[in-house]
Design an enzyme around this catalytic site. Structure first.
Site, PDB file in Angstrom:
ATOM      1  N   THR A  40       0.813  -1.212   0.000  1.00  0.00           N
ATOM      2  CA  THR A  40       0.000   0.000   0.000  1.00  0.00           C
ATOM      3  C   THR A  40       0.845   1.260   0.000  1.00  0.00           C
ATOM      4  OG1 THR A  40      -1.875  -1.062   1.106  1.00  0.00           O
ATOM      5  CG2 THR A  40      -1.703   1.323   1.326  1.00  0.00           C
ATOM      6  N   THR A  62       0.867  -4.451   4.126  1.00  0.00           N
ATOM      7  CA  THR A  62       0.481  -4.808   5.494  1.00  0.00           C
ATOM      8  C   THR A  62      -0.294  -6.120   5.591  1.00  0.00           C
ATOM      9  OG1 THR A  62      -1.573  -3.504   5.336  1.00  0.00           O
ATOM     10  CG2 THR A  62       0.389  -2.381   6.182  1.00  0.00           C
TER      11      THR A  62
END
Length: 330
Positions: free
Chosen positions: A12, A85
């Protein structure tokens, strides 16, 4: 000034928007352009080894990351790995086991919001990660996120949105970091025995969550797929259905076919103890093994790592019970 290697794998933090949704496009240079003060902390060298959404991270990618760490260790004071993540805890756990001989500090970090977006946590996390990697007192693998320094083998992602996305499970955080200042609560103990690098995993390990009404017959496909270890996420401290939809016949069948059953808890905290209830003891008596209080990420990756070392059931159990890098909680 410390020399730090920054490895990028996507995630991300490196994403930009597009018609099909966010996808990682930024390389290391682009990431650092958002955090220019990092250059004042260390001499940074950049290497891009992957550029993927971490949902696409596979065991062979863990091996690639571990090999890159091994090959670079002697040339740098520390290593920072930018990672998505969603599977970071799996990768940090796997790398923790594969790099037991590590003598430097390796730090995983990422972001909940792309670094190019206003309000991103990526800038602070990247700065904190480099600061931690520069520490001469820490060795081993860590996740630095939301100002917390956590052992790589004891973390889980617990929130899809909050900046404090990761929690240290069943043990205290190693320390914290804020605006370039580290505070170490307790230095982790050294790995047991003579630590050696073993950069390989065997993915014939299945993690299956038990639910009310689940038919154990569904797991017959595991035999056809040649799995060697089945991890059952059981209820509470290790309870499995033993009346209707009983798992006991399957545990016996798997044992006879040379498949090891390992049981862990679905609960986020606490330990698995199958000696407390009858349902747990029945499984133990038929060869199931209780996992203790490792995270699911550490348990899965540790068993994959062990299976690449040996397929002997007794040896697998012995290595599983060995605290290799602090994966067992306190």
């Amino acid at each position: 000034m410390k020399k730090i290697l920054l490895l990028t794998t996507g995630g991300t933090i490196a994403c930009t928007g597009g018609g099909a949704g966010y996808a990682p496009t930024l390389d290391g240079s682009a990431l650092l352009s958002y955090v220019p003060e990092v250059r004042g902390l260390a001499d940074i060298e950049l290497t891009g080894i992957l550029n993927i959404d971490s949902s696409n991270m596979q065991p062979e990618d863990w091996e690639l990351i571990a090999k890159t760490i091994r090959d670079a260790e002697d040339r740098y004071d520390g290593i920072v790995i930018v990672h998505g993540t969603d599977t970071m805890a799996y990768t940090s756990s796997a790398v923790s086991f594969m790099t037991l001989g590590l003598r430097k500090c390796v730090v995983f970090t990422g972001a909940q919001i792309p670094i190019s977006k206003e309000g991103s946590d990526g800038r602070e996390n990247l700065l904190d990660a480099v600061c931690t990697a520069c520490s001469s007192g820490l060795t081993g693998v860590y996740v630095v996120f939301g100002g917390k320094i956590m052992p790589g083998c004891c973390v889980s992602k617990c929130d899809t949105e909050a900046r404090a996305a990761f929690q240290c499970v069943n043990r205290r955080e190693v320390g914290c970091v804020h605006q370039g200042k580290l505070r170490i609560f307790e230095y982790p103990s050294a790995p047991a025995g003579r630590p050696e690098w073993h950069i390989r995993v065997d993915n014939r390990v299945l993690l299956w969550k038990v639910t009310p009404g689940l038919s154990p017959d569904l797991l017959d496909a595991c035999i056809e797929a040649r799995y060697k270890i089945i991890i059952l996420e059981a209820f509470g401290v290790g309870g499995l259905p033993m009346l209707r939809n009983s798992f006991l016949p399957k545990i016996i069948e798997w044992r006879e076919r040379g498949i090891l059953t390992v049981v862990t808890s679905q609960c986020h905290r606490g330990r698995c103890d199958m000696t407390i209830y009858e349902t747990g003891r029945l499984a133990l008596n038929q060869g199931a093994v209780c996992a203790g209080n490792m995270t699911r990420e550490a348990l899965l990756t540790k068993l994959m790592w062990i299976l690449s070392i040996t397929e002997d059931t007794d040896e697998i159990i012995a290595l599983l019970r060995q605290n290799c890098c602090g994966e067992f909680g306190l």
